[in-house]
Structure formats: C-alpha cells, structure tokens
Design an enzyme around this catalytic site. Structure first.
Site, PDB file in Angstrom:
ATOM      1  N   THR A  89       0.817  -1.218   0.000  1.00  0.00           N
ATOM      2  CA  THR A  89       0.000   0.000   0.000  1.00  0.00           C
ATOM      3  C   THR A  89       0.850   1.267   0.000  1.00  0.00           C
ATOM      4  O   THR A  89       0.488   2.255  -0.626  1.00  0.00           O
ATOM      5  CB  THR A  89      -0.954   0.023   1.213  1.00  0.00           C
ATOM      6  N   PRO A  94      -3.480   0.236  -3.907  1.00  0.00           N
ATOM      7  CA  PRO A  94      -4.521   0.140  -2.876  1.00  0.00           C
ATOM      8  C   PRO A  94      -4.694  -1.290  -2.388  1.00  0.00           C
ATOM      9  O   PRO A  94      -4.436  -2.245  -3.115  1.00  0.00           O
ATOM     10  CB  PRO A  94      -5.778   0.637  -3.602  1.00  0.00           C
ATOM     11  N   ASP A  95      -5.125  -1.425  -1.135  1.00  0.00           N
ATOM     12  CA  ASP A  95      -5.407  -2.759  -0.617  1.00  0.00           C
ATOM     13  C   ASP A  95      -6.806  -3.171  -1.085  1.00  0.00           C
ATOM     14  O   ASP A  95      -7.426  -2.522  -1.916  1.00  0.00           O
ATOM     15  CB  ASP A  95      -5.287  -2.796   0.904  1.00  0.00           C
ATOM     16  N   PHE A  96      -7.308  -4.262  -0.548  1.00  0.00           N
ATOM     17  CA  PHE A  96      -8.594  -4.765  -1.021  1.00  0.00           C
ATOM     18  C   PHE A  96      -9.793  -4.087  -0.386  1.00  0.00           C
ATOM     19  O   PHE A  96     -10.788  -3.833  -1.046  1.00  0.00           O
ATOM     20  CB  PHE A  96      -8.685  -6.276  -0.757  1.00  0.00           C
ATOM     21  N   ARG A  97      -9.723  -3.785   0.896  1.00  0.00           N
ATOM     22  CA  ARG A  97     -10.938  -3.516   1.638  1.00  0.00           C
ATOM     23  C   ARG A  97     -11.193  -2.055   2.005  1.00  0.00           C
ATOM     24  O   ARG A  97     -12.219  -1.750   2.589  1.00  0.00           O
ATOM     25  CB  ARG A  97     -10.942  -4.372   2.912  1.00  0.00           C
ATOM     26  N   ASN A 168       0.500 -11.634  -3.494  1.00  0.00           N
ATOM     27  CA  ASN A 168       0.465 -10.492  -4.401  1.00  0.00           C
ATOM     28  C   ASN A 168       0.870 -10.876  -5.823  1.00  0.00           C
ATOM     29  O   ASN A 168       1.663 -11.789  -6.031  1.00  0.00           O
ATOM     30  CB  ASN A 168       1.388  -9.388  -3.888  1.00  0.00           C
ATOM     31  N   ASP A 170       1.844  -8.167  -7.843  1.00  0.00           N
ATOM     32  CA  ASP A 170       2.498  -6.938  -8.307  1.00  0.00           C
ATOM     33  C   ASP A 170       3.993  -7.130  -8.588  1.00  0.00           C
ATOM     34  O   ASP A 170       4.645  -6.206  -9.094  1.00  0.00           O
ATOM     35  CB  ASP A 170       2.290  -5.797  -7.301  1.00  0.00           C
ATOM     36  N   HIS A 187      -0.708 -16.596  -6.029  1.00  0.00           N
ATOM     37  CA  HIS A 187      -1.730 -16.244  -7.010  1.00  0.00           C
ATOM     38  C   HIS A 187      -1.136 -15.927  -8.379  1.00  0.00           C
ATOM     39  O   HIS A 187      -1.805 -15.358  -9.219  1.00  0.00           O
ATOM     40  CB  HIS A 187      -2.551 -15.051  -6.515  1.00  0.00           C
ATOM     41  N   SER A 256      -5.152 -10.365   5.558  1.00  0.00           N
ATOM     42  CA  SER A 256      -6.281 -10.635   6.444  1.00  0.00           C
ATOM     43  C   SER A 256      -6.391 -12.110   6.783  1.00  0.00           C
ATOM     44  O   SER A 256      -7.211 -12.500   7.619  1.00  0.00           O
ATOM     45  CB  SER A 256      -7.586 -10.166   5.783  1.00  0.00           C
ATOM     46  N   ASN A 279       0.508  -6.038  11.065  1.00  0.00           N
ATOM     47  CA  ASN A 279      -0.701  -5.748  10.304  1.00  0.00           C
ATOM     48  C   ASN A 279      -1.439  -4.588  10.968  1.00  0.00           C
ATOM     49  O   ASN A 279      -1.167  -4.243  12.113  1.00  0.00           O
ATOM     50  CB  ASN A 279      -1.590  -6.996  10.273  1.00  0.00           C
ATOM     51  N   MET A 280      -2.384  -3.998  10.248  1.00  0.00           N
ATOM     52  CA  MET A 280      -3.154  -2.898  10.805  1.00  0.00           C
ATOM     53  C   MET A 280      -4.228  -3.374  11.781  1.00  0.00           C
ATOM     54  O   MET A 280      -4.801  -2.578  12.519  1.00  0.00           O
ATOM     55  CB  MET A 280      -3.806  -2.098   9.670  1.00  0.00           C
ATOM     56  N   GLU A 281      -4.515  -4.664  11.777  1.00  0.00           N
ATOM     57  CA  GLU A 281      -5.456  -5.251  12.725  1.00  0.00           C
ATOM     58  C   GLU A 281      -5.104  -6.714  12.932  1.00  0.00           C
ATOM     59  O   GLU A 281      -4.394  -7.310  12.119  1.00  0.00           O
ATOM     60  CB  GLU A 281      -6.893  -5.117  12.220  1.00  0.00           C
ATOM     61  N   CYS A 316       2.906  -2.068   7.717  1.00  0.00           N
ATOM     62  CA  CYS A 316       3.972  -3.057   7.522  1.00  0.00           C
ATOM     63  C   CYS A 316       5.349  -2.392   7.510  1.00  0.00           C
ATOM     64  O   CYS A 316       6.314  -2.925   8.086  1.00  0.00           O
ATOM     65  CB  CYS A 316       3.732  -3.828   6.228  1.00  0.00           C
TER      66      CYS A 316
END
Length: 376
Positions: A89, A94-97, A168, A170, A187, A256, A279-281, A316
């Site tokens: 990010t 952008p992230d997914f959510r 990812n 990217d 992926h 996540s 992580n952010m959460e 991160c």
C-alpha cells in the site's frame, strides 16, 4: 478421562465421515492444499485435546522485543514470510478492503461475491475478467518496492529467509531482489504464465502476456484455447512439506488471512514455532469454538494460553523498521531502500529517454520518406 477421550475420538470419526476431506484434483494444487488443511484440523484437534503433543515456549516475551531477541540468539535460522496486499500500500497500490478506494471497490462492476474470489482458481476459470482487470492496474514497472519488501531482502542477505509466500501479483518482491526459489507466488506472477488445462500447461512469456493484458483480451492458449493465467506450475504441497516443519519463525505481514488454502499455512509450522503478525489489525485468530475444542492452529494473541503469537499493530513498513531497529539493522535497511529506489529511478529515466529517442527517430524517418509519385 477415558470416557472423555473415547467421546473425542468418536467425535473426530463422525466429523471425518460427515465432513469428508476434499478430494485431490489433478487440475488444481490449491484444492490439494485445502484438503491438507482440513486434515491438519483433525490432526491438531486430536492431538491438542488429548494432550498428545507438547509445545516449548521459545520467546521470553510476547512482544516485538521478544522476537528480536530470539532472532539475535542464533537459534532462529529459517524464517518464512507470508505476505499480502498490505505490504504494497505504501507503494501506491490500494489494498482490497478500504472503502471507496480499495481494489475491491474498483472491481464492484464485476459483482465479485467476496474480495478474495478474484484469486481463487475455480472462480477464475468461470470469470477471468476481474483478475485481468486487476492485472492491468498492477502490471510490473509502475511501482517501487516498499520498506517491507527490502526488509525481506535483508533477511535473505543475512541468510535467514527460507522462503517468502506471497499473495500479491504486483511482482515487487522480485524487484526488491527475491527471485527463483526465494518465492512462492500463491496467485501467480507475470514473469511466466501457463495454460490452466491440466493436459496442456503450455508456458507463455512476459511479453506475450503484456500484449494480451493491455489489449484487453482474455489470454487463451494458442494450443488448446483454454485460459492462460500468470503463474508457474509448482508442486505447492511439496514446498509446504519441506518449508514449514523446518520454520523457526513465521512472519505474517499485510494480510487478512481469509483466503484458503493460503491462510491455513499458519498452522503448518511446529507448535513451538513463534508467529509474528505485522498488520493494521489482528488476523488469523482461531475460532472461539475451535479453541474450546482444543484446536490450536489459528493465532492466539490474547488468551491465558497464548505462548508464541505476537501481534504488532502498525503499517507493515513501520513494523519492519521497528523490528530492524531492535535488531540493529535500521540504518542498513534505510540505506538499502535509498540506494535501490535511486537505481530504479535512474533506470526508468534511461528507458524513457530511449523510448523518446526511438519515437523521434521513427517520426523523422516517416517525414523524410519520399512522397509517392502521382500518375499522370
């Protein structure tokens, strides 16, 4: 006690009959890994509840400082990183959510049932359009690796990184210096693409895929007309089997942990292996019901029984910088980021200059061409 044990054994048997493990498919290694994850569930439930396995406490403290001391002890020699969209990010991806700006919001026109479906092979075979719309946005060369990417490169340079498992597409891990056997790209990757047909699996190169993506064509195999997807065909279960039992520290960043079978990998390490989440959460926590039943595969940060899982809630990049600082690597990491970003900027400048020069030469050649003679 004997009655309880017998009851648990009967419960496990009933579970295995009523919820049979997923059959292996020659068409998808992801299905095979999902089946292995379910087997892990039963195995861990059985051993944990009956007390047939013990776990040694490795960390002296369930904090980032405790993790740093463990790395410095010399006992931590095989680190596995599991990473998701959150590590990119700060590169501008952008992230997914994130509401309104996340990749999922931008792909709503495709009516995805849930964000992670875009990466699942069964959904891809039926609806490839959203994956390639995303691929066009994230095509290599448009972004620079982050502090987090270069932290993993530093782990590699110091001989500590066993492998990075990435969700990812990217390719920023590769740009940062991870390559070949350093990476399992869950992926896919743009560098090699393959026909998804089990009977074909023809390989295609980066240039072929680039033409398809930017012409908005859905890539199909020249040989059998099946879909072509970025990614190399590997025995994923083979890598699982050789990596995770030998892991001394699992570092999970920017994910996540909601996509299977990737999320289930956290349970593949030994019971004594520490697991750090940056992580952010908090993510990947075991279902409370599973906890009551004795299943210990998910993360446990807060219970009285917690002994190996550490959650560092931050971006991160900030988490990696904080850990690098505790390890005495912060200046080295910052210098690596500075040098590599300067190198990438210089390379981009040269490529753009070359493209401009080529375009100017082409235009000059066209204007200098003699006009065709008119017939009298």
């Amino acid at each position: 006690q004997p009655f309880t044990s017998l009851l648990l054994v009967q419960t496990l048997v009933l579970m295995s009959v009523s919820c049979p493990l997923q059959e292996q498919s020659d068409d998808s290694s992801e299905e095979e890994a999902a089946g292995d994850t379910e087997m892990d569930f039963l195995r861990n439930l059985f051993s944990s509840t009956l007390g047939l396995g013990s776990a040694d406490k490795v960390l002296d403290e369930l904090t980032l400082e405790g993790v740093a001391r463990y790395i410095q002890s010399g006992k931590c020699k095989n680190i596995i990183c599991m990473v998701g969209a959150g590590i990119s990010t700060s590169a501008g991806i952008p992230d997914f959510r994130s509401p309104g700006t996340g990749l999922y919001a931008n792909l709503q026109k495709y009516n995805l049932p849930y964000p992670e479906a875009i990466f699942q092979i069964d959904y891809f075979k039926k609806h490839p359009e959203p994956f390639f719309a995303l691929a066009k946005e994230l095509y290599p060369g448009q972004f620079k690796p982050t502090v987090c990417h270069y932290f993993m490169k530093l782990l590699k340079d110091k001989g500590l990184l066993r492998r990075c498992y990435s969700q990812n597409i990217d390719t920023l891990e590769r740009v940062a210096g991870l390559e070949g056997d350093d990476l399992i790209e869950a992926h896919g990757t743009f560098y090699t693409s393959h026909c998804v047909s089990f009977c074909c699996r023809k390989e295609y190169n980066l240039d072929w895929m680039k033409v398809k993506i930017f012409s908005d064509d859905i890539p199909r195999c020249d040989k059998c007309s099946s879909l072509v997807k970025p990614g190399r065909w590997i025995s994923v279960s083979f890598y699982f089997s050789i990596d995770f039992p030998r892991c001394d520290l699992l570092i999970v960043m920017g994910t996540s942990l909601q996509v299977q079978p990737f999320a289930g990998l956290v349970s593949r390490v030994s019971k004594s292996c520490p697991r750090l989440l940056i992580n952010m959460e908090k993510a990947g926590q075991a279902d409370p019901l599973f906890g009551l039943m004795g299943f210990g595969g998910g993360m446990d940060f807060d219970s009285d029984k917690a002994y190996r899982d550490v959650a560092h809630i931050s971006t991160c990049d900030d988490g990696c910088l904080a850990l690098a600082d505790l390890l005495g690597w912060k200046a080295e990491l910052e210098e690596l980021v500075k040098q590599e970003h300067a190198r990438i900027d210089s390379q981009d400048k040269k490529e753009k200059a070359s493209e401009s020069k080529g375009a100017a030469a082409k235009a000059s050649s066209a204007s200098a061409a003699p006009e065709p003679k008119k017939e009298e």
